[in-house]
Design a protein around this motif. Structure first.
Motif, PDB file in Angstrom:
ATOM      1  N   VAL A 135      12.301   1.515  18.856  1.00  0.00           N
ATOM      2  CA  VAL A 135      11.772   0.161  18.699  1.00  0.00           C
ATOM      3  C   VAL A 135      11.169   0.009  17.299  1.00  0.00           C
ATOM      4  CG1 VAL A 135      11.382  -0.285  21.133  1.00  0.00           C
ATOM      5  CG2 VAL A 135       9.611   0.864  19.836  1.00  0.00           C
ATOM      6  N   ARG A 136      11.606  -1.015  16.602  1.00  0.00           N
ATOM      7  CA  ARG A 136      11.096  -1.334  15.268  1.00  0.00           C
ATOM      8  C   ARG A 136      10.767  -2.822  15.266  1.00  0.00           C
ATOM      9  NH1 ARG A 136      14.578   2.346  11.065  1.00  0.00           N
ATOM     10  NH2 ARG A 136      15.411   3.856  12.574  1.00  0.00           N
TER      11      ARG A 136
ATOM     12  N   VAL B 164       1.739  -5.497  11.280  1.00  0.00           N
ATOM     13  CA  VAL B 164       1.954  -4.071  11.016  1.00  0.00           C
ATOM     14  C   VAL B 164       3.397  -3.710  11.325  1.00  0.00           C
ATOM     15  CG1 VAL B 164       1.259  -1.715  11.586  1.00  0.00           C
ATOM     16  CG2 VAL B 164      -0.436  -3.553  11.623  1.00  0.00           C
ATOM     17  N   PRO B 165       4.135  -3.120  10.375  1.00  0.00           N
ATOM     18  CA  PRO B 165       5.489  -2.652  10.677  1.00  0.00           C
ATOM     19  C   PRO B 165       5.413  -1.423  11.579  1.00  0.00           C
ATOM     20  CG  PRO B 165       4.866  -2.004   8.450  1.00  0.00           C
ATOM     21  CD  PRO B 165       3.752  -2.864   8.968  1.00  0.00           C
ATOM     22  N   PHE B 166       5.835  -1.599  12.810  1.00  0.00           N
ATOM     23  CA  PHE B 166       5.675  -0.559  13.830  1.00  0.00           C
ATOM     24  C   PHE B 166       7.019   0.068  14.171  1.00  0.00           C
ATOM     25  CE2 PHE B 166       5.830   0.723  18.301  1.00  0.00           C
ATOM     26  CZ  PHE B 166       4.736   1.569  18.389  1.00  0.00           C
TER      27      PHE B 166
ATOM     28  N   PRO C 121       2.801   5.502  16.576  1.00  0.00           N
ATOM     29  CA  PRO C 121       1.587   5.931  17.274  1.00  0.00           C
ATOM     30  C   PRO C 121       1.080   7.283  16.782  1.00  0.00           C
ATOM     31  CG  PRO C 121       3.125   4.991  18.834  1.00  0.00           C
ATOM     32  CD  PRO C 121       3.857   5.092  17.523  1.00  0.00           C
ATOM     33  N   SER C 122       2.000   8.218  16.514  1.00  0.00           N
ATOM     34  CA  SER C 122       1.568   9.549  16.077  1.00  0.00           C
ATOM     35  C   SER C 122       0.987   9.522  14.670  1.00  0.00           C
ATOM     36  CB  SER C 122       2.741  10.541  16.143  1.00  0.00           C
ATOM     37  OG  SER C 122       3.808  10.122  15.312  1.00  0.00           O
ATOM     38  N   SER C 123       1.583   8.750  13.759  1.00  0.00           N
ATOM     39  CA  SER C 123       1.050   8.708  12.399  1.00  0.00           C
ATOM     40  C   SER C 123      -0.283   7.959  12.359  1.00  0.00           C
ATOM     41  CB  SER C 123       2.048   8.066  11.430  1.00  0.00           C
ATOM     42  OG  SER C 123       2.340   6.734  11.782  1.00  0.00           O
ATOM     43  N   ALA C 124      -0.425   6.929  13.185  1.00  0.00           N
ATOM     44  CA  ALA C 124      -1.705   6.213  13.247  1.00  0.00           C
ATOM     45  C   ALA C 124      -2.796   7.129  13.781  1.00  0.00           C
ATOM     46  CB  ALA C 124      -1.575   4.978  14.137  1.00  0.00           C
ATOM     47  N   SER C 125      -2.487   7.876  14.835  1.00  0.00           N
ATOM     48  CA  SER C 125      -3.448   8.808  15.400  1.00  0.00           C
ATOM     49  C   SER C 125      -3.809   9.897  14.399  1.00  0.00           C
ATOM     50  CB  SER C 125      -2.879   9.434  16.678  1.00  0.00           C
ATOM     51  OG  SER C 125      -3.742  10.423  17.188  1.00  0.00           O
ATOM     52  N   SER C 126      -2.814  10.368  13.650  1.00  0.00           N
ATOM     53  CA  SER C 126      -3.055  11.408  12.644  1.00  0.00           C
ATOM     54  C   SER C 126      -4.021  10.923  11.583  1.00  0.00           C
ATOM     55  CB  SER C 126      -1.725  11.826  12.002  1.00  0.00           C
ATOM     56  OG  SER C 126      -1.934  12.769  10.974  1.00  0.00           O
ATOM     57  N   TYR C 127      -3.853   9.684  11.125  1.00  0.00           N
ATOM     58  CA  TYR C 127      -4.758   9.150  10.099  1.00  0.00           C
ATOM     59  C   TYR C 127      -6.176   9.015  10.647  1.00  0.00           C
ATOM     60  CZ  TYR C 127      -6.843   6.237   6.526  1.00  0.00           C
ATOM     61  OH  TYR C 127      -7.682   5.758   5.551  1.00  0.00           O
TER      62      TYR C 127
ATOM     63  N   PRO D  34       1.592   3.456  -5.800  1.00  0.00           N
ATOM     64  CA  PRO D  34       2.791   4.225  -6.142  1.00  0.00           C
ATOM     65  C   PRO D  34       3.771   4.226  -4.978  1.00  0.00           C
ATOM     66  CG  PRO D  34       0.818   5.406  -6.812  1.00  0.00           C
ATOM     67  CD  PRO D  34       0.357   4.217  -6.019  1.00  0.00           C
ATOM     68  N   GLU D  35       5.056   4.126  -5.283  1.00  0.00           N
ATOM     69  CA  GLU D  35       6.071   3.930  -4.241  1.00  0.00           C
ATOM     70  C   GLU D  35       5.999   4.989  -3.145  1.00  0.00           C
ATOM     71  OE1 GLU D  35      10.929   3.423  -3.791  1.00  0.00           O
ATOM     72  OE2 GLU D  35      10.000   3.621  -5.770  1.00  0.00           O
ATOM     73  N   ARG D  36       5.730   6.237  -3.520  1.00  0.00           N
ATOM     74  CA  ARG D  36       5.743   7.294  -2.523  1.00  0.00           C
ATOM     75  C   ARG D  36       4.592   7.157  -1.522  1.00  0.00           C
ATOM     76  NH1 ARG D  36       2.760  12.255  -3.212  1.00  0.00           N
ATOM     77  NH2 ARG D  36       1.187  12.111  -4.866  1.00  0.00           N
ATOM     78  N   TYR D  37       3.583   6.351  -1.869  1.00  0.00           N
ATOM     79  CA  TYR D  37       2.447   6.174  -0.977  1.00  0.00           C
ATOM     80  C   TYR D  37       2.675   5.083   0.064  1.00  0.00           C
ATOM     81  CZ  TYR D  37      -0.761   9.148  -3.660  1.00  0.00           C
ATOM     82  OH  TYR D  37      -1.384  10.210  -4.249  1.00  0.00           O
ATOM     83  N   VAL D  38       3.632   4.224  -0.128  1.00  0.00           N
ATOM     84  CA  VAL D  38       3.771   3.055   0.744  1.00  0.00           C
ATOM     85  C   VAL D  38       4.500   3.432   2.032  1.00  0.00           C
ATOM     86  CG1 VAL D  38       4.633   0.702   0.958  1.00  0.00           C
ATOM     87  CG2 VAL D  38       3.864   1.544  -1.269  1.00  0.00           C
ATOM     88  N   PRO D  39       3.821   3.435   3.183  1.00  0.00           N
ATOM     89  CA  PRO D  39       4.503   3.752   4.442  1.00  0.00           C
ATOM     90  C   PRO D  39       5.472   2.632   4.811  1.00  0.00           C
ATOM     91  CG  PRO D  39       2.089   3.841   4.664  1.00  0.00           C
ATOM     92  CD  PRO D  39       2.393   3.133   3.384  1.00  0.00           C
ATOM     93  N   LYS D  40       6.657   3.002   5.272  1.00  0.00           N
ATOM     94  CA  LYS D  40       7.635   1.999   5.695  1.00  0.00           C
ATOM     95  C   LYS D  40       7.258   1.431   7.061  1.00  0.00           C
ATOM     96  CE  LYS D  40      11.626   3.708   3.108  1.00  0.00           C
ATOM     97  NZ  LYS D  40      10.873   4.666   2.274  1.00  0.00           N
ATOM     98  N   HIS D  41       6.569   2.231   7.850  1.00  0.00           N
ATOM     99  CA  HIS D  41       6.142   1.789   9.167  1.00  0.00           C
ATOM    100  C   HIS D  41       5.010   2.681   9.635  1.00  0.00           C
ATOM    101  CE1 HIS D  41       9.382   4.816   9.916  1.00  0.00           C
ATOM    102  NE2 HIS D  41       8.421   5.316  10.659  1.00  0.00           N
ATOM    103  N   LEU D  42       4.419   2.295  10.750  1.00  0.00           N
ATOM    104  CA  LEU D  42       3.353   3.086  11.365  1.00  0.00           C
ATOM    105  C   LEU D  42       3.761   3.360  12.809  1.00  0.00           C
ATOM    106  CD1 LEU D  42       0.595   4.205  10.494  1.00  0.00           C
ATOM    107  CD2 LEU D  42      -0.468   2.192  11.514  1.00  0.00           C
TER     108      LEU D  42
END
Length: 303
Positions: free
Chosen positions: A146-147, A153-155, A32-38, A22-30
């Motif tokens: 930085v993108r 991985v889209p960082f 450091p904080s979101s990766a650590s949170s997961y 589902p579209e709302r589930y697809v992260p646009k990027h990752l």
């Protein structure tokens, strides 16, 4: 579901099945904080990054935002103007913006608490001079957004400061909170390595080092080698693939721990609620943990 199982089997499914998410589930990027949170708790990650439940920052985090705001402006000044007096002027100029920000207003501070907030913010700012002479720093960029794609991985990350030195680029990050013990510092080291990897992709040269400036306390240097860069990047990809698997299955497991006592979403998480109440019954929940109050408020709202 373990972290290792989906990653080993999912490199292909994560890409092949991306359109099924589902579209709302697809992260646009990752980041450091979101990766650590997961990695800490997939359920909390979902609440924050998919469901986008309110997660207002605490006073310490907002204090850090204010210090960052002033230091960014200070380090954009000509070297001869990077003085304590100029920092005071910049703090006064920045205060109306902070005072009117949503995050600051959410703290709902009274006059005395607001005065303490400004003092704590200033002490963090002033703490820079205990660590370095800002007038001697050759600043390449501040708050650099930085993108870049790293190992598929889209960082995205925002680097507080990048310095030019005779040895090469230095990635610098300000921290206004208490410096953690070595046991709890690995996440910050990984963050700095990912910033270094992103800069390597963008600049075509590996930074010489990274450093965490714990304002008023100490400088923690992070060595940058081909080996630890590769480890950080591999971990980022492993986390990304695990997130894709969770998004495909729409299963986000809770990882209960003492940190549940500080989770802003504990009242929405049966496992977290159970863990907090269990620890409280055993006398193992710290008195300053806000989870019990959040659970009680949620129960009162239902009644």
């Amino acid at each position: 579901m373990t972290m290792a199982e989906p990653v080993e089997q999912a490199a292909e499914p994560a890409s092949d099945k991306l359109m099924e998410i589902p579209e709302r589930y697809v992260p646009k990027h990752l980041s450091p904080s979101s990766a650590s949170s997961y990695r800490e708790c997939a359920r909390r990650w979902k609440f924050r990054y998919v469901d986008r439940l309110p997660d207002p920052p605490g006073e310490a985090a907002v204090t850090g935002t204010f210090a960052h705001m002033v230091l960014e402006k200070l380090m954009q000044e000509p070297v001869e103007h990077r003085t304590v007096d100029r920092a005071k002027e910049l703090a006064r100029e920045a205060w109306p913006t902070m005072e009117n920000s949503r995050d600051y207003r959410s703290l709902d501070l009274d006059e005395n608490a607001s005065r303490n907030f400004r003092w704590n913010g200033w002490k963090a700012i002033e703490g820079l001079w205990e660590l370095e002479d800002p007038g001697k720093v050759r600043v390449a960029s501040t708050e650099q957004d930085v993108r870049v794609e790293i190992n598929g991985v889209p960082f995205r990350g925002i680097i507080d400061r990048v310095d030019e030195t005779d040895e090469g680029l230095v990635v610098t990050d300000y921290k206004s909170g208490k410096a953690p013990s070595e046991r709890f510092s690995s996440n910050y080291s990984t963050q700095m390595l990912l910033y270094a990897a992103a800069l390597t992709e963008l600049e075509g040269r590996k930074p010489a080092k990274a450093q965490l400036l714990y304002l008023g306390q100490k400088v923690v240097e992070v060595e940058i080698t081909d080996e630890n860069l590769a480890e950080a990047v591999d971990e980022l990809r492993t986390t990304w693939l695990a997130i894709m698997e969770s998004c495909i299955s729409q299963e986000f497991e809770a990882s209960v721990s003492p940190l549940c006592g500080w989770c802003p979403f504990v009242a929405q998480c049966p496992e977290g609620t159970e863990e907090v109440l269990r620890r409280d019954k055993m006398g193992k929940m710290r008195a300053d943990a806000p989870a019990l109050e959040r659970i009680a408020q949620a129960e009162k709202a239902v009644d």
